[in-house]
Design an enzyme around this catalytic site. Structure first.
Site, PDB file in Angstrom:
ATOM      1  CE  LYS A 293      -3.737   2.078   2.802  1.00  0.00           C
ATOM      2  NZ  LYS A 293      -4.567   1.910   4.022  1.00  0.00           N
TER       3      LYS A 293
ATOM      4  CB  SER B 183      -7.989   3.608   3.096  1.00  0.00           C
ATOM      5  OG  SER B 183      -7.075   3.203   3.998  1.00  0.00           O
TER       6      SER B 183
ATOM      7  CB  SER C  12      -8.116   0.962   6.235  1.00  0.00           C
ATOM      8  OG  SER C  12      -8.683   2.083   6.112  1.00  0.00           O
TER       9      SER C  12
END
Lengths: 95, 486
Positions: free
Chosen positions: B79, B154, B178
């Site tokens: 990420k 997210s 997330s």
């Protein structure tokens, strides 16, 4: 909790966030709505309850004061928007 | 054999070990997959093709020399909130769109040492603030199961890439759900470890008392394998906990005999979609069949205050953490400005997107004179009550089981600009961050063709219990074998 435009502008100033007039109105509405929903916390009896700032009960974490390698100025300044003579260049603080 | 890009970590490892497949072949297969589906899915902010090929060749050398660990030579996505030395780390924000870290996050360093092949950096909601990946400053990631829908967030790029075969595994970060919510939305496994289990060094900070890094994987075994590498104390993160890391694969046993599982009724919230509820209740029934003692009517009454508590604490911490973006040291910097203050305001005006601004404003308000006690301090006290309630409940149950999210993946645009509705997407996941406890989401099935996740929560450092429940369920249900049609 209803916010007015002046309050929104004041918060933006504290956070150093430039906002357009349209932003001010939009945030006023949205933040008021969100804060209204937070009123629910008033229902909770928290008398005598200590606050939690952190999920793990840690004491101060200390280490020996030993010399260790660190980044070179060149590596750190590689991302600087403006630099001069191995320093970050900033705008005048006092005018 | 399925296509190489569909392999799990442990399947790929077996093939690498027996030399039926090389890391270079596997990496090229995944790269080819990226080239074929990325214009539909948009998981990646950056694809690091050259680095991946170099690392794959290196891995093959190591394998030849007999140096093979469970992650050696296996392609992963990171990420874009974790620092990668020499590779752009943007947080999907204009503010950091040109930021190249001079160091690796501890988790990245550990994965590299374990032989990772890094495919690139995953798209996300800007600064990890959001539940749909629509808040990325660059582009929206699409759900591989239905391209008109969000992948969750997210860590949407992480979840979507694994589901789409663009990475064999991924790392995400979880501040209020997330990792788990996008894992649920994309039908992959995702673990938020106990706070302090995994080092946050090199993770760009959102809310420091809530953030944790964890894996997103195709199955529970992979999740355990990645945790074996990333978990553990780190001298660079003073909040990481110095506690031995077990071999998590040892907890992967296919029965739940003697395990006490509670189903908290407050997690079946108003507004929950009936399809989701049905799928999750059926999955919990399966846990009973596997030998768990299930109590269906557990109550954690303070759960209803978790959302408000979280959305005061997280933005308050965020406003402090994001004060560093002043346009001086790194990142975006407004060029045209009258003076220092004007430069700072413009840098933040043009560098941050709307959700980030909204949260900075919320946090600033909650911490400002006259409101601190009513909002921030009050929320911290409620946090204590929520944590105590979990601790008390875990004296009676080994694990709690809930839906991961109250809805299936929603349509792109459906909740954009409706912040409160978007926040509700995290209602089942954020209590775990408030209390610092671990939570895992496993695929629990589908409703109308859309994925549903089941969340398993446990007391601090009970990841082994979570893996055991998740693994037993997965082996019995088999959802992890399904792949989206792309």
């Amino acid at each position: 909790m209803k916010l007015d435009r002046e309050e929104v502008k004041h918060i933006a100033l504290l956070a150093r966030l430039g906002l357009t007039e349209a932003d001010v109105e939009k945030f006023r509405e949205q933040l008021s709505n969100i804060l209204e929903n937070f009123e629910i916390l008033k229902q909770v009896d928290t008398s005598g309850v200590p606050p939690t700032s952190h999920p793990v009960a840690l004491r101060n974490v200390l280490r020996d004061d030993e010399v260790r390698p660190s980044f070179s100025p060149k590596e750190i300044l590689a991302n600087a928007p403006r630099e001069e003579d191995g320093c970050f260049r900033v705008r005048a603080v006092l005018e | 054999m399925a296509s190489e890009y569909d392999l799990t970590v442990h399947e790929a490892h077996d093939l690498l070990k027996s030399r039926k497949l090389s890391s270079l072949e596997l990496t090229k297969a995944v790269l080819e997959r990226i080239h074929r589906v990325e214009d539909k899915v948009h998981s990646f902010v950056t694809v690091t093709e050259d680095m991946a090929l170099t690392q794959a060749r290196q891995a093959d050398e190591n394998i030849k020399a007999g140096n093979l660990s469970p992650l050696t030579g296996i392609p992963a996505l990171i990420k874009d909130v974790m620092c990668t030395k020499g590779v752009k780390t943007t947080c999907s924000s204009k503010m950091l769109s040109n930021f190249i870290p001079p160091y690796d996050a501890t988790v990245v360093e550990r994965l590299k040492a374990a032989g990772m092949v890094m495919m690139g950096k995953g798209n996300m909601d800007e600064f990890a603030m959001g539940s749909s990946t629509e808040n990325s400053a660059f582009f929206v990631t699409h759900n591989p199961w239905d391209l008109d829908r969000v992948p969750g967030g997210s860590s949407g790029g992480s979840a979507a890439s694994v589901a789409a075969g663009e990475a064999i595994y991924a790392l995400g970060s979880d501040t209020g759900g997330s990792i788990r919510q996008p894992a649920g939305f994309c039908s992959v496994a995702g673990l938020k470890p106990t706070y302090g289990r995994v080092s946050r060094y090199g993770l760009v900070a959102f809310a420091s008392s809530l953030d944790q890094i964890g894996p997103l994987t195709k199955d529970v075994t992979d999740c355990a394998l990645v945790m074996n590498v990333i978990a553990g104390y780190d001298v660079c993160d003073s909040t990481s906990v110095d506690r031995q890391v077990p071999d998590y694969t040892k907890s992967l046993v296919p029965n739940l005999k003697g395990l006490r599982i509670g189903v908290p009724k407050e997690y079946f919230v108003q507004g929950m979609e009936s399809g989701v509820e049905q799928v999750v209740r059926r999955a919990i029934g399966k846990l009973e069949e596997l030998g768990a003692e299930v109590e269906w009517d557990v109550s954690l009454p303070h759960t209803r205050y978790a959302l408000a508590c979280y959305y005061i604490i997280a933005p308050s911490e965020a406003m402090a953490n994001l004060a560093r973006y002043d346009g001086v040291k790194y990142g975006f910097s407004a060029k045209e400005a009258e003076n220092m203050w004007d430069a700072m305001e413009k840098t933040r005006q043009y560098g941050f997107g709307p959700e980030v601004k909204r949260r900075i404003m919320l946090g600033t308000y909650a911490l400002s004179a006259g409101y601190y006690e009513a909002y921030y301090l009050k929320a911290q006290k409620v946090r204590t009550l929520i944590s105590r309630e979990f601790a008390e409940t875990f004296t009676r149950y080994d694990a709690l089981v809930t839906p991961t999210s109250p809805t299936v993946p929603f349509r792109i645009g459906e909740k954009a600009d409706k912040p409160l509705q978007m926040y509700l997407s995290d209602v089942c996941t954020l209590p775990a961050n408030i209390a610092g406890i671990p939570g895992i989401s496993v695929p629990a099935g589908f409703t109308d063709g859309l994925p549903v996740g089941m969340q398993i929560l446990g007391k601090p450092f009970s990841e082994e219990t979570l893996f055991r429940v998740a693994y037993a369920y997965e082996q019995a249900a088999g959802w992890q074998k399904r792949r989206p049609n792309l």
